[in-house]
Design a protein around this motif. Structure first.
Motif, mmCIF file in Angstrom:
data_model
loop_
_atom_site.group_PDB
_atom_site.id
_atom_site.type_symbol
_atom_site.label_atom_id
_atom_site.label_comp_id
_atom_site.label_asym_id
_atom_site.label_seq_id
_atom_site.Cartn_x
_atom_site.Cartn_y
_atom_site.Cartn_z
ATOM 1 N N SER A 96 38.405 -35.836 3.898
ATOM 2 C CA SER A 96 37.310 -36.750 3.738
ATOM 3 C C SER A 96 36.108 -35.734 3.858
ATOM 4 O O SER A 96 36.083 -34.900 4.785
ATOM 5 C CB SER A 96 37.235 -37.958 4.658
ATOM 6 N N HIS A 97 34.923 -36.384 3.210
ATOM 7 C CA HIS A 97 33.663 -35.567 3.327
ATOM 8 C C HIS A 97 32.634 -36.612 3.859
ATOM 9 O O HIS A 97 31.624 -36.223 4.208
ATOM 10 C CB HIS A 97 33.262 -35.071 2.138
ATOM 11 N N GLN A 98 33.334 -37.639 4.058
ATOM 12 C CA GLN A 98 32.432 -38.849 4.795
ATOM 13 C C GLN A 98 32.726 -39.062 5.741
ATOM 14 O O GLN A 98 34.177 -39.365 6.243
ATOM 15 C CB GLN A 98 32.591 -40.027 3.732
ATOM 16 N N GLY B 209 37.964 -29.437 6.020
ATOM 17 C CA GLY B 209 37.552 -27.893 5.611
ATOM 18 C C GLY B 209 36.356 -27.898 4.499
ATOM 19 O O GLY B 209 36.117 -28.934 3.944
ATOM 20 N N GLU B 210 35.759 -26.723 4.422
ATOM 21 C CA GLU B 210 34.594 -26.595 3.484
ATOM 22 C C GLU B 210 35.099 -26.919 2.065
ATOM 23 O O GLU B 210 36.263 -26.692 1.754
ATOM 24 C CB GLU B 210 34.014 -25.410 3.841
ATOM 25 N N ASN B 211 34.324 -27.160 0.951
ATOM 26 C CA ASN B 211 34.639 -27.161 -0.462
ATOM 27 C C ASN B 211 35.408 -25.849 -0.722
ATOM 28 O O ASN B 211 34.727 -24.692 -0.501
ATOM 29 C CB ASN B 211 33.374 -27.161 -1.292
ATOM 30 N N GLY B 212 36.421 -25.911 -1.510
ATOM 31 C CA GLY B 212 37.199 -24.499 -1.781
ATOM 32 C C GLY B 212 38.158 -24.064 -0.795
ATOM 33 O O GLY B 212 38.644 -23.100 -0.977
ATOM 34 N N SER B 213 38.299 -24.631 0.415
ATOM 35 C CA SER B 213 39.080 -24.214 1.582
ATOM 36 C C SER B 213 40.597 -24.539 1.279
ATOM 37 O O SER B 213 41.357 -23.608 1.811
ATOM 38 C CB SER B 213 38.495 -24.757 2.749
ATOM 39 N N GLY B 214 40.885 -25.304 0.219
ATOM 40 C CA GLY B 214 42.273 -25.483 -0.086
ATOM 41 C C GLY B 214 42.861 -26.855 0.414
ATOM 42 O O GLY B 214 44.261 -27.039 0.226
ATOM 43 N N LYS B 215 42.327 -27.810 0.751
ATOM 44 C CA LYS B 215 42.770 -28.975 1.168
ATOM 45 C C LYS B 215 43.567 -29.647 -0.038
ATOM 46 O O LYS B 215 44.552 -30.084 0.118
ATOM 47 C CB LYS B 215 41.365 -29.886 1.497
ATOM 48 N N SER B 216 42.739 -29.961 -1.347
ATOM 49 C CA SER B 216 43.294 -30.526 -2.372
ATOM 50 C C SER B 216 44.776 -29.843 -2.583
ATOM 51 O O SER B 216 45.756 -30.349 -3.280
ATOM 52 C CB SER B 216 42.511 -30.720 -3.405
ATOM 53 N N THR B 217 44.435 -28.479 -2.681
ATOM 54 C CA THR B 217 45.918 -27.590 -3.186
ATOM 55 C C THR B 217 46.967 -27.873 -2.148
ATOM 56 O O THR B 217 48.286 -28.114 -2.711
ATOM 57 C CB THR B 217 45.336 -26.261 -3.067
ATOM 58 N N LEU B 218 46.801 -27.933 -0.940
ATOM 59 C CA LEU B 218 47.819 -28.309 -0.022
ATOM 60 C C LEU B 218 48.299 -29.737 -0.083
ATOM 61 O O LEU B 218 49.514 -29.733 -0.275
ATOM 62 C CB LEU B 218 47.211 -28.271 1.502
ATOM 63 N N SER C 202 49.379 -19.373 -4.299
ATOM 64 C CA SER C 202 48.517 -18.689 -4.829
ATOM 65 C C SER C 202 47.926 -19.384 -6.304
ATOM 66 O O SER C 202 48.951 -19.656 -6.916
ATOM 67 C CB SER C 202 48.928 -17.189 -5.208
ATOM 68 N N TYR C 203 46.765 -19.030 -6.714
ATOM 69 C CA TYR C 203 46.282 -19.376 -7.875
ATOM 70 C C TYR C 203 46.074 -17.772 -8.477
ATOM 71 O O TYR C 203 45.022 -17.276 -8.207
ATOM 72 C CB TYR C 203 45.046 -20.108 -8.066
ATOM 73 N N GLY C 204 47.235 -17.015 -9.102
ATOM 74 C CA GLY C 204 46.634 -15.674 -9.580
ATOM 75 C C GLY C 204 46.503 -15.114 -8.399
ATOM 76 O O GLY C 204 46.984 -15.142 -7.081
ATOM 77 N N ASP D 151 43.358 -15.132 -7.424
ATOM 78 C CA ASP D 151 41.818 -15.549 -7.111
ATOM 79 C C ASP D 151 42.104 -16.471 -5.742
ATOM 80 O O ASP D 151 41.188 -16.165 -4.693
ATOM 81 C CB ASP D 151 41.531 -16.572 -7.894
ATOM 82 N N PHE D 152 42.945 -17.111 -5.317
ATOM 83 C CA PHE D 152 42.990 -18.010 -4.026
ATOM 84 C C PHE D 152 44.523 -17.973 -3.466
ATOM 85 O O PHE D 152 45.250 -18.075 -4.270
ATOM 86 C CB PHE D 152 42.590 -19.317 -4.528
ATOM 87 N N HIS D 153 44.578 -17.722 -2.257
ATOM 88 C CA HIS D 153 45.703 -17.740 -1.538
ATOM 89 C C HIS D 153 45.511 -18.619 -0.404
ATOM 90 O O HIS D 153 44.747 -18.698 0.375
ATOM 91 C CB HIS D 153 45.908 -16.273 -1.020
#
Ligand SMILES: Nc1ncnc2c1ncn2[C@@H]1O[C@H](COP(=O)(O)OP(=O)(O)OP(=O)(O)O)[C@@H](O)[C@H]1O
Length: 211
Positions: A183-185, A33-42, A10-12, A14-16
């Motif tokens: 990837s987004h491409q 996943g869409e932007n902000g879905s948590g890919k980079s966090t994972l 979690s980020y506080g 805000d995002f789980h």
């Protein structure tokens, strides 16, 4: 190969990111996943950069019990790599080669594959976005890690380097290296024979095809 057990981040308030249990066999895995879905966090948690709740085990090595040994098994290139401006890629190569007990021959091969020219001796502050991306990719492959994590690997690369990177990933995969990719491409990423595809939505896995 990779096991996530009761994984949460979690980020506080805000995002789980709630993954729970996830097992990935050796191979190439794609995270969508869409932007902000948590890919980079994972990816950052699996790379050992972000703290999280739960446990991650790679090839029998636990990130919580043996963090240094765990990190040696991982290569990670961030989507938008950041390095100290005043160092050169050559400076960073020396550090990573020592940490990962790699050989100068491997580095020279990677430089050729990723078309890294003389810019590697210049200060990183002068690099273009493509040069920065190539630098991060080279560092991620040093030492033949068990798992290489590439976030948006193909973004900002020219077409020739995209093709070279595709062949490098395929070759390393055949030699036993596993990959986590986002990837987004569509173009270069569809070239791979994925072991599994994981779809994230608002921090949760909504689909996992393959193993
Ligand atoms: N360091 C951070 N501190 C607080 N919130 C963060 C941090 N990093 C990411 N977030 C939030 O976590 C959520 C997931 O972000 P993340 O970067 O993991 O998504 P993503 O799927 O990789 O997105 P994109 O496709 O845009 O790269 C977003 O709501 C983002 O604002």
């Amino acid at each position: 190969m990779l096991e996530l057990i009761d994984f949460r981040k979690s980020y506080g308030s805000d995002f789980h990111l709630e993954i729970g249990d996830l097992n990935l066999e050796a191979g190439i895995h794609l995270i969508l996943g869409e932007n902000g879905s948590g890919k980079s966090t994972l990816l950052k948690a699996v790379a050992g950069i972000h703290p999280f709740e739960g446990e991650i085990v790679l090839s029998g090595v636990s990130i919580s019990k043996d963090p240094l040994e765990y990190r040696k098994l991982i290569g990670f290139a961030e989507a938008e790599p950041l390095f100290p401006d005043f160092l050169s890629l050559e400076d960073l190569i020396q550090v990573v080669v020592k940490a990962k007990s790699s050989s100068p021959t491997q580095v020279e091969d990677l430089k050729e594959t990723l078309k890294i020219g003389d810019f590697s001796k210049q200060a990183i502050g002068s690099y273009s976005s493509g040069m920065l991306k190539k630098s991060a990719l080279l560092l991620a492959f040093i030492g033949d890690p068990k798992l290489i994590i590439l976030d948006e690997a193909f973004t900002t690369l020219d077409v020739g380097t995209q093709q070279s990177l595709t062949r490098l990933i395929e070759r390393k995969s055949k030699e036993g290296t596993s990959f986590l990719l986002t990837s987004h491409q569509n173009e270069p990423i569809t070239a791979f024979d994925f072991s599994s595809t994981i779809s994230l939505n608002q921090g949760r896995i909504i689909e996992h095809e393959g193993a």
